[in-house]
Structure formats: C-alpha cells, structure tokens
Scaffold this active site. Structure first.
Site, mmCIF file in Angstrom:
data_model
loop_
_atom_site.group_PDB
_atom_site.id
_atom_site.type_symbol
_atom_site.label_atom_id
_atom_site.label_comp_id
_atom_site.label_asym_id
_atom_site.label_seq_id
_atom_site.Cartn_x
_atom_site.Cartn_y
_atom_site.Cartn_z
ATOM 1 N N HIS A 62 0.846 -1.198 0.000
ATOM 2 C CA HIS A 62 0.000 0.000 0.000
ATOM 3 C C HIS A 62 0.879 1.245 0.000
ATOM 4 O O HIS A 62 2.109 1.157 0.117
ATOM 5 C CB HIS A 62 -0.965 0.009 1.190
ATOM 6 C CG HIS A 62 -0.327 0.100 2.535
ATOM 7 N ND1 HIS A 62 0.456 -0.898 3.066
ATOM 8 C CD2 HIS A 62 -0.362 1.077 3.485
ATOM 9 C CE1 HIS A 62 0.864 -0.560 4.272
ATOM 10 N NE2 HIS A 62 0.394 0.643 4.549
ATOM 11 N N HIS A 64 1.328 3.894 2.046
ATOM 12 C CA HIS A 64 1.827 4.634 3.186
ATOM 13 C C HIS A 64 3.345 4.592 3.131
ATOM 14 O O HIS A 64 3.945 3.566 2.800
ATOM 15 C CB HIS A 64 1.298 4.041 4.497
ATOM 16 C CG HIS A 64 -0.100 4.482 4.802
ATOM 17 N ND1 HIS A 64 -0.932 3.823 5.681
ATOM 18 C CD2 HIS A 64 -0.823 5.541 4.338
ATOM 19 C CE1 HIS A 64 -2.099 4.441 5.751
ATOM 20 N NE2 HIS A 64 -2.051 5.482 4.942
ATOM 21 N N ASP A 66 5.934 4.341 4.933
ATOM 22 C CA ASP A 66 6.815 3.369 5.569
ATOM 23 C C ASP A 66 6.832 2.033 4.836
ATOM 24 O O ASP A 66 7.564 1.117 5.233
ATOM 25 C CB ASP A 66 6.452 3.172 7.047
ATOM 26 C CG ASP A 66 5.005 2.769 7.266
ATOM 27 O OD1 ASP A 66 4.128 3.240 6.520
ATOM 28 O OD2 ASP A 66 4.737 1.984 8.203
ATOM 29 N N HIS A 67 6.064 1.934 3.757
ATOM 30 C CA HIS A 67 6.042 0.698 2.970
ATOM 31 C C HIS A 67 6.565 0.883 1.535
ATOM 32 O O HIS A 67 6.742 -0.114 0.838
ATOM 33 C CB HIS A 67 4.629 0.115 2.934
ATOM 34 C CG HIS A 67 4.185 -0.374 4.281
ATOM 35 N ND1 HIS A 67 4.214 -1.693 4.651
ATOM 36 C CD2 HIS A 67 3.731 0.309 5.363
ATOM 37 C CE1 HIS A 67 3.789 -1.821 5.902
ATOM 38 N NE2 HIS A 67 3.493 -0.609 6.349
ATOM 39 N N HIS A 142 -7.424 -1.374 5.660
ATOM 40 C CA HIS A 142 -6.585 -0.308 6.201
ATOM 41 C C HIS A 142 -7.141 1.032 5.720
ATOM 42 O O HIS A 142 -8.182 1.089 5.058
ATOM 43 C CB HIS A 142 -5.128 -0.538 5.773
ATOM 44 C CG HIS A 142 -4.140 0.265 6.539
ATOM 45 N ND1 HIS A 142 -4.192 0.427 7.900
ATOM 46 C CD2 HIS A 142 -3.035 0.966 6.125
ATOM 47 C CE1 HIS A 142 -3.189 1.175 8.296
ATOM 48 N NE2 HIS A 142 -2.473 1.524 7.232
ATOM 49 N N ASP A 212 -0.348 -3.871 6.876
ATOM 50 C CA ASP A 212 -1.216 -3.098 7.770
ATOM 51 C C ASP A 212 -2.686 -3.446 7.559
ATOM 52 O O ASP A 212 -3.204 -3.334 6.443
ATOM 53 C CB ASP A 212 -1.026 -1.606 7.508
ATOM 54 C CG ASP A 212 0.417 -1.156 7.740
ATOM 55 O OD1 ASP A 212 1.293 -2.023 7.812
ATOM 56 O OD2 ASP A 212 0.635 0.064 7.855
ATOM 57 N N HIS A 270 5.892 -5.001 12.400
ATOM 58 C CA HIS A 270 5.306 -3.660 12.255
ATOM 59 C C HIS A 270 5.053 -3.044 13.639
ATOM 60 O O HIS A 270 3.975 -2.572 13.940
ATOM 61 C CB HIS A 270 4.010 -3.733 11.434
ATOM 62 C CG HIS A 270 3.612 -2.402 10.841
ATOM 63 N ND1 HIS A 270 2.682 -1.590 11.426
ATOM 64 C CD2 HIS A 270 4.024 -1.762 9.718
ATOM 65 C CE1 HIS A 270 2.512 -0.494 10.693
ATOM 66 N NE2 HIS A 270 3.324 -0.584 9.645
#
Length: 303
Positions: A62, A64, A66-67, A142, A212, A270
């Site tokens: 996805h 976000h 941090d990914h 999410h 997530d 995570h």
C-alpha cells in the site's frame, strides 16, 4: 529447495530503536522477491548481503510511506549498478504515477524494463505464477487500499526411486508419466506402477504476508492453512482502541488470526515506536497461539 524470508525492516511508521520501516526478502530457490520497500531498504540489503540486481519481483502492499518510500531510490540505484534485466513491480495503481513523476523531474531514464502490474484491493487475484511458485494478492482493511500477498510453492512431481528402476528395461518416456503418478504399460504388457517406483514429493509450503490491517474475517480464506504467517502487530491489546482508530492489529489479534486459519507458525511485526522492548508483544500473542516468534531484522525464517 530453499524457501525462506529475511526481515529487512520491522518498524511501523518511522525508523526507531535501530529498527527500520517494513521490507522483506523472500528467497525461493534463488528467486529473489522483495516485499514492501520502506525507507532505508537499500542500506539493509547491503548490510545483509543481498544484491539488489538479483531481485526479480517487487510487491508493494500500500501507499503509506513506511512501505514504499525506499522504492524510487532502489530503482535508481539498480540503474546505476548496470541493471538490464526486466523488473516486475506489483502495487496499487497510483504507484506508477509516483515513480514516473520522480523519474521525470530527476531526468532519470531506466536502462531496464520496469513492468508494472496494478493490484486489486477489492478481490483476491493471482498476480504471478511460474513452474515453481504462485503469488496471490488479497484485500486487507486499512486506511488506504491495501493488499496482502501469499506465496505458494507449486506441487513438485513425485521422485523416481533410482534403485528400483535402474535394472528395469523401461522406456525413458515413462519417467515423466510415473513422476505424475501415472502407471505405464509397455508393448509386452509389463506394468510399471508409479506407487512402487516413485516416492511422494514434499508437501508444498506457503508464506502469507499480512501488511497493515485490522483483523477481520474477509481475508481468512486467503491465508487458510499457511505454513508461515507474517501478521502486523502494531500494538499490544491494551491499545485496542488505537488499533481500531488507525486500522491496525494488536499482537493478541494476530495470534487469534493465526489460530483461526490453522497457520503452523506466526511472525509478529510492524511494531509501534512506543515499544522499545518487544518481548511483551510476544508474550501476549503466546497467550493465544503457541508457535509465534518476533520478526527480527537480519534474521532468516524458513518456511
């Protein structure tokens, strides 16, 4: 046949306590896959001895940061390192626009083919398959469109028992049929039985990656019976309200999911920046599911 997972990053949101944002390497018989690509992934690849140009497929769960915020830098470095082989990238449809925009304004032209495959966050779908492994994407719950990924080893053929066939005057064309479990009969009526001349192949292995997500019923069928399940466990259960608000899971919920789907082993990951020490998350999960481990950076986990 090798099937293992290397944790490059296990932190949520930000790097902290020497933990890095999410990224994992999957090595399936020297086919190298990257799952998510948080900030610092390039450095972690170098640190743990993974050559980036050996990566053939990248899967982004996805959008976000941090990914995926390490992705453009990794793609650019692959170019600088002389990559010419095709690279397949799977992720939410807007990801390719983000990449193209950054390449445009840095005036970067990739010398290799970047082949983009948009994922579907509304339904399970087969996104990659060859003669040894298949990869399925499935919807998660999410704040932005998100998918998990399941990696399934394809059933290998039965193995010939050499000491039983070497003295038989058997046509070699029968070998492939026997390995598929089929009996064979030659022209003089001699029957060669697969069950007697071969042994079963190992049971296929599977790995599921649940990025997530809130723990919910819709993805249970997609990860049923998995050998190794990675499930996000951002919070401990005393933070369930925060988990619900941010559409994340607790370590206890991750363990409940593992138990529900009949997973053989569970990896937590995570982790929220509020937890310097991770043992309490492990202990909480073990209240519900015995065979659980913390995902630790730099550690390989066999599937």
């Amino acid at each position: 046949m090798k099937f293992e997972v290397l944790i490059l990053g296990n932190s949520s949101a930000t790097p902290i306590f020497e933990r890095h944002p999410t990224a994992q390497i999957i090595n399936f018989n020297e086919q190298i896959f990257l799952v998510d690509c948080g900030e610092g992934t390039q450095m972690q690849l170098s640190r743990f001895g993974i050559k980036s140009n050996k990566i053939s497929h990248i899967f982004i769960s996805h959008l976000h940061g941090d990914h995926y915020l390490g992705l453009v830098g990794l793609l650019s470095s692959m170019n600088l390192h002389g990559r010419y082989s095709d690279l397949h990238l799977y992720g939410p449809a807007p990801l390719i626009e983000i990449i193209n925009l950054q390449l445009k304004y840095s005036e970067t032209t990739l010398q290799y083919n970047l082949i983009f495959h948009p994922t579907n966050s509304e339904a399970e779908e087969l996104i990659f398959e060859n003669n040894s492994i298949r990869v399925t994407a499935f919807p998660l719950k999410h704040r932005v469109p998100t998918t998990g990924f399941r990696f399934d080893e394809i059933q290998r053929p039965r193995a010939l028992i050499r000491e039983r066939i070497e003295h038989l005057n058997m046509p070699t064309v029968f070998f492939s049929r026997l390995k598929r479990g089929m009996d064979c009969v030659d022209l003089d009526g001699t029957v060669y039985r697969a069950e007697e001349l071969t042994k079963p192949a190992p049971v296929p292995r599977s790995y599921a990656y649940c990025s997530d997500t809130r723990a919910f019923d819709a993805y249970v069928s997609s990860i049923q019976g998995v050998d190794l399940l990675y499930h996000e466990s951002t919070f401990m259960h005393d933070m369930i309200g925060r988990a619900i608000d941010t559409l994340h899971s607790t370590s206890l919920e991750a363990a409940q999911v593992a138990k529900q789907v009949g997973a053989k082993r569970l990896l937590l990951g995570h982790y929220s920046a509020r937890y310097r020490e991770l043992i309490p998350l492990l202990e909480e999960a073990q209240l519900e599911f015995v065979n659980v481990e913390l995902s630790l950076e730099g550690k390989w986990y066999k599937v």
